[in-house]
Design an enzyme around this catalytic site. Structure first.
Site, PDB file in Angstrom:
ATOM      1  CG  HIS A 122      40.218  -8.098  80.128  1.00  0.00           C
ATOM      2  ND1 HIS A 122      38.860  -8.265  79.497  1.00  0.00           N
ATOM      3  CD2 HIS A 122      40.464  -9.411  80.623  1.00  0.00           C
ATOM      4  CE1 HIS A 122      38.805  -9.224  79.462  1.00  0.00           C
ATOM      5  NE2 HIS A 122      39.319 -10.195  79.848  1.00  0.00           N
ATOM      6  NE  ARG A 174      27.378 -33.263  70.949  1.00  0.00           N
ATOM      7  CZ  ARG A 174      27.136 -33.233  69.647  1.00  0.00           C
ATOM      8  NH1 ARG A 174      27.721 -32.006  69.049  1.00  0.00           N
ATOM      9  NH2 ARG A 174      27.177 -34.159  69.311  1.00  0.00           N
ATOM     10  CG  ASP A 207      36.739  -7.572  77.829  1.00  0.00           C
ATOM     11  OD1 ASP A 207      36.929  -6.653  79.128  1.00  0.00           O
ATOM     12  OD2 ASP A 207      37.556  -6.666  77.402  1.00  0.00           O
ATOM     13  CG  HIS A 208      34.506 -10.085  82.633  1.00  0.00           C
ATOM     14  ND1 HIS A 208      34.453 -10.652  82.015  1.00  0.00           N
ATOM     15  CD2 HIS A 208      35.020  -9.483  83.456  1.00  0.00           C
ATOM     16  CE1 HIS A 208      35.766 -11.084  82.026  1.00  0.00           C
ATOM     17  NE2 HIS A 208      35.931 -10.537  83.175  1.00  0.00           N
ATOM     18  CE  LYS A 242      38.489 -13.023  77.294  1.00  0.00           C
ATOM     19  NZ  LYS A 242      39.856 -13.310  78.035  1.00  0.00           N
ATOM     20  CG  LEU A 301      30.213 -17.816  80.766  1.00  0.00           C
ATOM     21  CD1 LEU A 301      30.989 -16.885  81.824  1.00  0.00           C
ATOM     22  CD2 LEU A 301      29.918 -17.275  79.497  1.00  0.00           C
TER      23      LEU A 301
END
Length: 486
Positions: free
Chosen positions: A240, A46, A177-178, A148, A17
């Protein structure tokens, strides 16, 4: 345009992402001057990366957006990396030292955004450490962006929210929420409230039904493990689809600040179903191999059980129990591995009565319709009736259509670009309030529990690359209706 002063810390900075969406979104803001000299980014994860390697990753992620290598490298020079174990207190101490150093170097004035692009199971741990190790500043703002899924049901979402609220107030939490950042989703309010001809008819007296379609051509691809714990209901309907529905159905807000409250009101007025009502009003599906054998079925994914009953398709009939929408059905559907990629909202008006055309139309004129196309094409279509060419008074449907061209798409901010800038500016209009999340989960939980208690389900029930299960079409046919988008 005002240049933003901000330090953004990404938790999960090495993930897909971040490189695919978040860094390009920031770069577009950099190109437009919203961020320039007074910003810095700390990436944490990490993996043992160096600053230099991290910057190479950032440059690669934005290379398709510019031919100016110097511009990309200048942007990436503001990025710093720290290997981080989210459970290790010492790592937060080191992170604080780096944050304070960068704040002073870039003149950021204590403004902090913490972006949690990782599993929700870590949210509580991270936010508690941010507070305990004093990474939250007193001389600037502190804002938290979270992706989300926000829980897997109402109970888990409530627990997660309580964890976050130990460290952040509700007005500091930006649940992203894109879909709410998409240009045509934000156009819903303009279509409704800036056009008297539509808003005066936007109610049960004139509208027969509303249809919301979010269809995807791709299957679950490599997300089978995630989908086995989510399914289409939790992955798409709870967030959505219900967010779009709330925008379409809300009462006229007096200001943009009131939009979220009006959406909350809609979601709290959704009619909750008994298990028997769920079986009548919602259907589910799972794709199998395509008819030609070229596309695999859901159960062929290596992370999916051979007898999995997880749905990859949902269609349902939703009612809003208020005066504006009494007895108006909102038909919703979403699915994977379908025959087309389409996100569209169809507002279907009631048929007109006209004695002039009784002989031609058997007493009813075809329905008018407004379609708001969101993806892949963007634009509007208003379907009206007009006289057919010839000597009779027959009718034909005419499409008054405005589909925006590629230039429109290129000039439109990407969803993440828009939403990250909103967060920098403190605008929460297009972010989800906790009460929206709570109301959505309460509605969806009724459906999920009914399905989980069913003895058996016949899956797969639609082939990959098709239009979905027949039950979805039957759902509307039993009401004498059909899907506008075939």
């Amino acid at each position: 345009m005002q240049e933003q002063k901000v330090l953004i810390t990404f938790f999960g900075a090495t993930g897909d992402l971040a490189s695919r969406k978040l860094y390009p979104a920031l770069f577009r803001l950099f190109q437009k001057g919203f961020i320039r000299n007074h910003f810095a980014v700390i990436g944490t994860a990490r993996r043992e990366w160096t600053d230099e390697y991290f910057r190479e990753v950032v440059v690669k992620s934005v290379q398709s957006l510019t031919e100016d290598v110097n511009q990309a490298e200048e942007f990436a020079s503001h990025f710093y990396y720290q290997a981080h174990n989210v459970t290790d207190t010492h790592h937060y101490v080191v992170l604080k030292e780096l944050s304070e150093k960068l704040d002073q170097k870039y003149g950021i004035e204590g403004n902090r955004i913490f972006y949690l692009a990782m599993a929700p199971s870590f949210f509580g741990t991270i936010t508690q450490h941010l507070k305990d190790e004093a990474l939250l500043t007193e001389n600037g703002y502190n804002r938290l962006i979270i992706e989300k899924p926000f829980g897997k049901d109402y109970a888990s979402a409530q627990t997660l929210n309580e964890q976050l609220r130990h460290s952040f107030d509700e007005n500091q939490i930006y649940r992203i929420d894109h879909y709410l950042g998409k240009e045509m989703i934000q156009n819903i309010t303009a279509v409704r409230f800036a056009n008297r001809v539509f808003e005066t008819m936007w109610n049960r007296n004139h509208i027969d039904n509303v249809q919301i379609t979010l269809a995807e051509q791709v299957g679950v691809e490599e997300r089978g493990g995630y989908y086995e714990t989510s399914g289409a209901l939790r992955d798409m309907v709870q967030n959505h689809i219900l967010q779009i529905l709330a925008l379409v159905a809300m009462e006229p807000p007096q200001s943009f600040e009131a939009v979220r409250q009006n959406k909350i009101n809609v979601l709290e007025q959704l009619r909750h179903y008994s298990p028997e009502e769920v079986s009548k009003n919602f259907v589910r599906g799972q794709y199998g191999p395509s008819l030609d054998g070229n596309l695999p079925g859901y159960r062929q994914d290596q992370n999916v059980s051979d007898d999995s009953n997880m749905e990859t398709y949902v269609a349902g009939k939703v009612f809003i129990d208020n005066e504006r929408w009494k007895d108006v059905p909102f038909y919703v559907r979403t699915g994977k591995s379908l025959d087309s990629k389409t996100t569209v909202i169809d507002i279907v008006f009631k048929e007109a009565d006209s004695p002039l055309f009784e002989a031609e139309t058997k007493g009813k004129c075809p329905s008018n319709r407004i379609s708001i196309h969101i993806t892949p094409k963007e634009g509007f279509c208003f379907v009206i009736n007009s006289k057919a060419v010839g000597n009779s008074y027959g009718l034909q449907t005419s499409h008054l259509e405005k589909i925006f061209d590629k230039i429109f798409g290129l000039n439109s901010p990407e969803a993440y670009e828009r939403l990250i800038l909103d967060c920098m500016e403190g605008d929460m209009t297009n972010f989800t309030h906790w009460e929206e999340v709570a109301a959505s989960w309460k509605f969806v939980d009724c459906i999920r529990q009914a399905w989980d208690n069913e003895a058996s389900v016949q899956f797969p029930n639609y082939p990959a690359g098709s239009s979905g299960p027949q039950e979805s079409f039957d759902l509307l046919a039993q009401d004498g209706r059909c899907w506008v988008q075939k």
